[in-house]
Write a protein that holds these residues in place. Structure first.
Motif: not given
Length: 263
Positions: A178-198
Motif C-alpha cells: 500500500q505504501i508503494a501504491l501511494v508512492a506511485e500515485g504521488v509520481r503520477l500526480g507529479s507527472r500531471l503537475g500536481v504537488d505532493e502535499a495538496p
C-alpha cells in the motif's frame, strides 16, 4: 499481582514496562548497562542483570527484541526458557518466523509459547491500544490476556503457535504494498503537475483514502515515510519471502510492489 519478566526494554518495550507497572504487576527487566538499569528503575520496575533472573519464578516472560535471530539466541540457544517455571507463558512480540515460535514450543514444552507480534508504534503501546496478533493455545492466551491487556487492545487470537506471526507477516506485506501504491500515485500526480502535499491532502478525503495514505500525508511525503519505516518493513518482508519460499511459493503480484519500498 502477576510476576512478569521482560527482555527488550527499547523503543517498543519501554512503554510496555511502564504500562505493566501501572497495571500493578511485579515487573523485572533485563538491563545490561548501568544507564539502562537506572532507566528501568525510574519506570518503577526492578532491573536485573541476567536472563535467568528475568525468568526465575515469572508467571509471564515477554520478549520484545528487534530480530528473529535475537529471539533464537535467547530462547533456543540460551537458557532463558529453561529457567521459566512449568506452566508459565512466554510471549514473543518480535516479528519473525513462525518456525522460530514453533521450535521454541517444541523444545520447551513446560511453558506455553504465545507469538504475539504487535501492529502499531510506541504511542499506541503508551495509550494501551496496540494491536496484538496472538498465536498459541487458546486457554494459555486467556490466562495471559490480563497481562497483555495492560498495553494491548485488541488482542486477536489468530490460531495455534506461529499463527500470530503469519498474520503479522501478511499484514506488513500488504502495508508495504500500500505504501508503494501511494508512492506511485504521488509520481503520477507529479507527472500531471500536481504537488505532493495538496495531492495527499485531497486524496485523504476521497475514495482512495486509507490508513496508510493518512500516515504518509501526516509524514509530509512518501519519501519521508519510506525513510522512517523502511528498515522495519524490509526486515519483515524478508521473513515473508523466506517463509513463502520454504513452502515452495512466492509473493506473486505483491513482490513488485513491496520491492519498490524495501531495502
Amino acid at each position: 499481582m502477576t510476576r512478569v519478566g521482560v527482555v527488550g526494554a527499547g523503543r517498543m518495550g519501554t512503554p510496555m514496562v511502564a504500562r505493566l507497572v501501572g497495571a500493578g504487576h511485579q515487573v523485572r527487566v533485563l538491563g545490561r548497562t548501568e544507564a539502562k538499569r537506572t532507566a528501568i528503575a525510574e519506570l518503577g520496575a526492578h532491573a536485573v542483570t541476567d536472563v535467568e533472573a528475568v525468568a526465575d519464578a515469572a508467571d509471564v516472560v515477554i520478549i520484545c527484541v528487534f530480530t528473529d535471530d535475537q529471539v533464537s539466541e535467547l530462547c533456543l540457544d540460551g537458557d532463558l526458557v529453561a529457567h521459566m517455571p512449568r506452566g508459565s507463558s512466554l510471549v514473543l512480540h518480535t516479528t519473525g518466523s513462525p518456525s522460530t515460535a514453533r521450535a521454541i514450543a517444541s523444545k520447551h514444552p513446560h511453558v506455553d509459547v504465545i507469538d504475539a507480534p504487535v501492529s502499531g508504534g510506541p504511542h499506541d503501546i503508551a495509550a494501551g491500544a496496540v494491536t496484538l496478533f496472538a498465536g498459541g493455545d487458546e486457554e494459555a492466551l486467556a490466562r495471559t490476556r490480563p497481562v497483555l491487556a495492560a498495553y494491548g487492545d485488541p488482542i486477536l487470537h489468530a490460531g495455534p503457535t506461529g499463527a500470530g506471526q503469519l498474520v503479522k507477516l501478511v499484514n506488513n506485506t500488504l502495508f508495504a504494498a500500500q505504501i508503494a501504491l501511494v508512492a506511485e500515485g504521488v509520481r503520477l500526480g507529479s507527472r500531471l503537475g500536481v504537488d505532493e502535499a495538496p495531492l495527499l491532502n485531497a486524496l485523504a478525503h476521497g475514495s482512495a483514502q486509507s490508513r496508510v495514505l493518512s500516515m504518509i500525508a501526516a509524514a509530509g511525503s512518501a519519501e519521508k515515510f519510506v525513510s522512517a519505516v523502511g528498515e522495519f518493513i524490509g526486515k519483515d518482508v524478508a521473513v515473508v519471502r523466506d517463509t513463502v519460499a520454504g513452502l515452495g511459493g512466492d509473493l506473486g503480484e505483491l513482490d513488485r510492489l513491496v520491492s519498490a519500498v524495501t531495502p
